[in-house]
Design a protein around this motif. Sequence first.
Motif, PDB file in Angstrom:
ATOM      1  N   ASP A 178     -14.266  20.194 -19.573  1.00 45.87           N
ATOM      2  CA  ASP A 178     -13.571  20.648 -18.312  1.00 45.87           C
ATOM      3  C   ASP A 178     -13.836  22.023 -18.060  1.00 45.87           C
ATOM      4  O   ASP A 178     -12.923  22.808 -18.564  1.00 45.87           O
ATOM      5  CB  ASP A 178     -12.127  20.206 -18.587  1.00 45.87           C
ATOM      6  N   GLN A 180     -13.192  23.670 -15.361  1.00 45.24           N
ATOM      7  CA  GLN A 180     -11.930  24.093 -14.361  1.00 45.24           C
ATOM      8  C   GLN A 180     -10.918  24.466 -15.396  1.00 45.24           C
ATOM      9  O   GLN A 180     -10.152  25.580 -15.045  1.00 45.24           O
ATOM     10  CB  GLN A 180     -11.576  23.177 -13.537  1.00 45.24           C
ATOM     11  N   PHE A 181     -10.500  23.733 -16.389  1.00 50.54           N
ATOM     12  CA  PHE A 181      -9.568  24.174 -17.500  1.00 50.54           C
ATOM     13  C   PHE A 181      -9.805  25.449 -17.991  1.00 50.54           C
ATOM     14  O   PHE A 181      -9.081  26.297 -18.245  1.00 50.54           O
ATOM     15  CB  PHE A 181      -9.428  22.838 -18.442  1.00 50.54           C
ATOM     16  N   LEU A 183     -11.844  27.994 -16.969  1.00 48.64           N
ATOM     17  CA  LEU A 183     -11.745  28.916 -16.316  1.00 48.64           C
ATOM     18  C   LEU A 183     -10.360  29.371 -15.807  1.00 48.64           C
ATOM     19  O   LEU A 183      -9.892  30.501 -15.918  1.00 48.64           O
ATOM     20  CB  LEU A 183     -12.393  28.669 -14.827  1.00 48.64           C
ATOM     21  N   GLU A 184      -9.217  28.476 -15.635  1.00 47.40           N
ATOM     22  CA  GLU A 184      -7.806  28.611 -15.493  1.00 47.40           C
ATOM     23  C   GLU A 184      -7.313  29.317 -16.516  1.00 47.40           C
ATOM     24  O   GLU A 184      -6.178  30.025 -16.254  1.00 47.40           O
ATOM     25  CB  GLU A 184      -7.278  27.286 -14.926  1.00 47.40           C
ATOM     26  N   HIS A 185      -7.530  29.051 -17.990  1.00 47.27           N
ATOM     27  CA  HIS A 185      -6.899  29.659 -19.015  1.00 47.27           C
ATOM     28  C   HIS A 185      -7.672  30.527 -19.776  1.00 47.27           C
ATOM     29  O   HIS A 185      -7.177  31.108 -20.786  1.00 47.27           O
ATOM     30  CB  HIS A 185      -6.574  28.422 -19.920  1.00 47.27           C
ATOM     31  N   ALA A 262       1.707  34.013 -17.415  1.00 52.19           N
ATOM     32  CA  ALA A 262       0.906  32.737 -16.926  1.00 52.19           C
ATOM     33  C   ALA A 262       1.038  31.818 -18.217  1.00 52.19           C
ATOM     34  O   ALA A 262       0.491  30.575 -17.732  1.00 52.19           O
ATOM     35  CB  ALA A 262      -0.251  33.173 -16.528  1.00 52.19           C
ATOM     36  N   GLN A 265      -3.178  31.479 -22.929  1.00 50.26           N
ATOM     37  CA  GLN A 265      -4.430  31.834 -22.462  1.00 50.26           C
ATOM     38  C   GLN A 265      -5.502  31.626 -23.665  1.00 50.26           C
ATOM     39  O   GLN A 265      -5.095  32.219 -24.810  1.00 50.26           O
ATOM     40  CB  GLN A 265      -4.469  33.286 -21.611  1.00 50.26           C
TER      41      GLN A 265
END
Length: 280
Positions: A178, A180-181, A183-185, A262, A265
Motif C-alpha cells: 500500500d 498510500q499508507f 506516504l501518509e505515515h 499526527a 510515523q
Amino acid sequence: MVVGDTEPWRRGRLFLVIYALINLANQAVLLGDLIMRGFLEPLLVSGGVVIVFWFQFYFIWIGVTWVRWLHAGLVILVGFTLTIWGFRDGLQLWIGIGVLNFSLGAYLGLAPSVYFFGKHQQERRQWGEVLVVGAVFLLVLGTMAAGVIGLAGYRANRLADAQQFSDRAFRRIFTEHDTQFLLEHASERLMQEGGGMPGLTRFLQDATMRGGDVHDMTPAAGVLRTWYRFPLRMGLYGEVTSEALGDRGRMRLLMRIGDSDAGWQIDAVFWQYLSSGSRQ
C-alpha cells in the motif's frame, strides 16, 4: 601546624574547590549534551548520579572521613578502569581522563591536607544543618526516581499501541504493498532520505518484486525510548522488527517509528532475506 606560612587545611580546601569545579564542568557538559539530544531517561538517571555526587561531596566538605574514603575509592576505580580501556582500545582521551581521575581520587583519599581540612570542618559541624541538607538531597533524589518510574510506566502503556501500529504497517507495506499508507505515515526525515514519493514508490516496487507474497508475519517486537524537546515536548521513538515468509524464504522486516502530533510515523523501513543478510 603551619608549613611555609600556609596551614595544611587551607590547601585541602583549595583542592576540594578545584575538584568541585572540575566535576561541575564535566557534569554541565554531560547534562547539556543529553538535553540538546533529547535523551530524557538518560538525563534523569544522570541527574540522579549528579545529585548523589554532590550529596557525597557535602559530607566530604563537612569532614565525614568514611564518605571521603568511599568516594575516593570509587574515583580511583573509575580512573583505573578508563585507563585500562584506553590502552586496550588505543583511546588517548580515555587514558587522559583515567589518569586524571586516578590522581584526583588518590589525592582526595590520601593527602594530609584534605585530612586536616576535614578535621577543621568537624569543629564547625552543626547536625541540625546536616539533617536539613540531607533531607533536601533525599527529596530531590526521590523526585528523580519518581520521574524515571513514571516514564517507564508511560512507555509501557504506549508500547502496546506502538506494536499494533507496527503490525498494521508491516502488513500494509509488505503484504498489501500500500503506497498510500506509506506516504501518509512517512516522517519528514524518511521523505527526505528516501527520495520523496518517487523513492518510496520504488522501494515498494522492489519489495513487491523481490519479496513477493509476504505472509506469516510474527508480531512486531521492539523497544521504545523517550525523547524530549525544550521546553515541554516529549514523545517516543524506537525500532521494531518482525519476521515473515517471502518468495525466497524467511525475511526480517525492520522499521523505526516515532510518535508525533499526527500519531505514529515511520522514520525508516528495511527488509532482508535472512539467508542473504543484505538490507533493502
